[in-house]
Design a protein around this motif. Sequence first.
Motif, mmCIF file in Angstrom:
data_model
loop_
_atom_site.group_PDB
_atom_site.id
_atom_site.type_symbol
_atom_site.label_atom_id
_atom_site.label_comp_id
_atom_site.label_asym_id
_atom_site.label_seq_id
_atom_site.Cartn_x
_atom_site.Cartn_y
_atom_site.Cartn_z
ATOM 1 N N GLY A 466 11.986 23.847 43.202
ATOM 2 C CA GLY A 466 11.912 22.475 43.687
ATOM 3 C C GLY A 466 10.543 22.011 44.111
ATOM 4 O O GLY A 466 10.287 20.807 44.207
ATOM 5 N N HIS A 467 9.616 22.957 44.387
ATOM 6 C CA HIS A 467 8.302 22.556 44.904
ATOM 7 C C HIS A 467 7.205 23.474 44.356
ATOM 8 O O HIS A 467 6.301 23.890 45.076
ATOM 9 N N LEU A 468 7.300 23.793 43.061
ATOM 10 C CA LEU A 468 6.353 24.718 42.442
ATOM 11 C C LEU A 468 5.035 24.017 42.160
ATOM 12 O O LEU A 468 4.984 23.022 41.437
ATOM 13 N N TYR A 486 10.156 28.423 48.057
ATOM 14 C CA TYR A 486 11.193 28.208 47.051
ATOM 15 C C TYR A 486 12.550 27.980 47.725
ATOM 16 O O TYR A 486 12.776 28.355 48.875
ATOM 17 N N GLY A 487 13.458 27.331 46.996
ATOM 18 C CA GLY A 487 14.837 27.174 47.440
ATOM 19 C C GLY A 487 15.030 26.298 48.660
ATOM 20 O O GLY A 487 16.024 26.450 49.380
ATOM 21 N N ASP A 499 10.228 11.959 48.741
ATOM 22 C CA ASP A 499 8.867 11.469 48.927
ATOM 23 C C ASP A 499 7.812 12.532 48.631
ATOM 24 O O ASP A 499 6.705 12.211 48.203
ATOM 25 N N LEU A 500 8.145 13.808 48.872
ATOM 26 C CA LEU A 500 7.094 14.816 48.915
ATOM 27 C C LEU A 500 7.221 15.952 47.901
ATOM 28 O O LEU A 500 6.209 16.496 47.470
ATOM 29 N N MET A 501 8.431 16.327 47.515
ATOM 30 C CA MET A 501 8.578 17.542 46.714
ATOM 31 C C MET A 501 8.253 17.306 45.245
ATOM 32 O O MET A 501 8.513 16.229 44.691
ATOM 33 N N THR A 519 14.087 20.719 35.519
ATOM 34 C CA THR A 519 13.011 20.098 36.284
ATOM 35 C C THR A 519 11.969 21.125 36.716
ATOM 36 O O THR A 519 10.768 20.871 36.648
ATOM 37 N N ASP A 520 12.408 22.301 37.158
ATOM 38 C CA ASP A 520 11.452 23.345 37.545
ATOM 39 C C ASP A 520 10.623 23.817 36.351
ATOM 40 O O ASP A 520 9.500 24.293 36.519
ATOM 41 N N ILE A 521 11.185 23.706 35.155
ATOM 42 C CA ILE A 521 10.426 24.084 33.957
ATOM 43 C C ILE A 521 9.288 23.091 33.729
ATOM 44 O O ILE A 521 8.184 23.475 33.332
#
Length: 652
Positions: A466-468, A486-487, A499-501, A519-521
């Motif tokens: 989600g925030h890579l 992560y997670g 707003d941020l991730m 999405t993470d890909i």
Amino acid sequence: MAPQARATSLALLFVVLLLDGAATTFSASSEADVLLKFKSSLDDEKNALANWNGGSPCIGDQANWIGVLCTNGSVWGLQLENMGLEGEIDVNTLLGLPSLRTLSFMNNNFDGPMPEIKKLEALKSLFLSYNRFSGEIPANAFEGMSYLKKLHLAGNQFKGAIPSSLTQLPRLLELSLEGNQFTGQVPEFEQHDLLLLNVSNNQLDGPIPASLANMNSSSFSGNKGLCGGPLSPCTPASSPEKKSSSSSTTMMIFAIVAGVLFLITLILLILCLRRQSHTSQSIEAPPPSNLQKKASFKEEGHFRHGSPDHSSNGKKAENFKLSFVREDREKFDLQDLLKASAEILGSGCFGSSYKAALFTGPAMVVKRFRQMNNVGREEFQEHMRRLGRLRHPNLLPLVAYYYRKEEKLLVSDYVENGSLAVYLHSNHARGKPALDWPTRLKVVKGVAKGLAYLYNELPSLIAPHGHLKSSNVLLTESFEPLVTDYGLIPVINQENAQDLMVAYKSPEYLQNKRITKKTDIWSLGILILEILTGKFPANFLQQGQQGSDQDDLATWVRLVAGEADQWPAEVFDKEMRAKSGSEGEMLRLLKIGLRCCEGDVEKRWDMKEVVEKIEEVREKDTDDEFYSSYASESDVRSSRGLSDEISYTIPI
């Protein structure tokens, strides 16, 4: 047998065989006509159903038409996912497919009310998740569907009560309703074999039925009004019958309580002032710890100096303890962290990070989060324990956490070498050499393995990371990557997450206001391009939803490269020292990154394929024709028809 009788029998046999063959041909022809009529009700702008153009859709168990599932020459399922389809799902036309048992239209653009799906009484599985369906679903919408086993409606805009007819389906095994706007209470489900129920991120309230108390708490998260097992216990105010009390009685009770509280507060204030005066004359209060100074922690009765015995209440002292999620680590408590010498490491999207050097033991990193105040204690603890069970050489393990309603602390090991972002964008200031090509390739491979592990271990999360981004990849002394942060999507307040991730900067969210399993890909693809180009993704700097597809790094790479066969050297980071003969492999990895960044989710590779392609990249070229077939690979993959990402939706 007489010759005439034998001739008559053979004639009859011939007629029977002829009629049987004609019936089979008629059946295939009828199903083709039904599907073509159904296609005419759809808006297929991408021409995804181009090969629905005649012939038989099925031969035995083999499908000739894309998205068609066959058995014994008949259509038993349609899996039309990620095709950008719009229009009407014509249920009446689908009644012409007598063997139809499964339907999946996930990740398309269908809108409007729930289709009259109960007309398909023999249906076993229905997947409509991640479209734009809206409105209330009638209470009897699923009446009579006694064979239905799997129903997935997640990520739409349905509202109103959860249909009561769902509780009457005798064979129901999976029900996915998360990410909608359902209101009211969770009904009592009569099914004893229900394996999956997810109603998270709706607007439900009231007590959870006792029959569902054994479900995972994440199945009910994101509903502020829900209470009871497996969430926090219900208070008297949560009970509907209590809310029916008369307003006059409520006001009277409120007035009495307010008066009593005022008197108690006044007495306590006087006692505190006397005690404070006495304490200031007898003992000088100890100064704030280093970490408290730097982090601006306020005591407020939560962070107290000295031993836990300082408190006269054992339970209160217990609240000051860290909760460890790993049994293989030496324990320390919050007081040890607060007394430790501290160093500010930096400020990220969610708050600041501090290095705390314990008096006895290793240095730890304390991350302070203030965007988790919507998550309950039990739900937060369960999710932290879940993250604590993760074990992979390319993941930075969570060590411990501290829960307060207003803010949370997450504790992990300190990694001396710092983040990948510093090596890519701040090396000159640090006076350290830039990362060479073999090291960058090593980092990419490690991050991909860590991300693939998250996909396997956190299957219920749409975006397992989600925030890579490069600042969330730490490097060990041997430059092995450790992915962190992560997670966190399930425990971050939704408004802050959007707003941020990084996941919410993706093309699918900017275009359709939703994230997907791929999405993470996309985030991994952007990271690969950042590693190879040395350029920071400009759209990550945008707050909220200001960014656009035109801001991302993939667009810049494609614009610079143009249509030329020989990609210009300025695409790659000038600081990257490459071994002679490695240019082809660098370009191979760059193209893998671009394929991960495909704006069209359907064309984007899945996680398994990405890892396989990255593992094939070497430090030096092994073949002059290293990627001559690259352009055609997407066509080959599209011909398979089914994506690994959504293969679990094919019902049995």
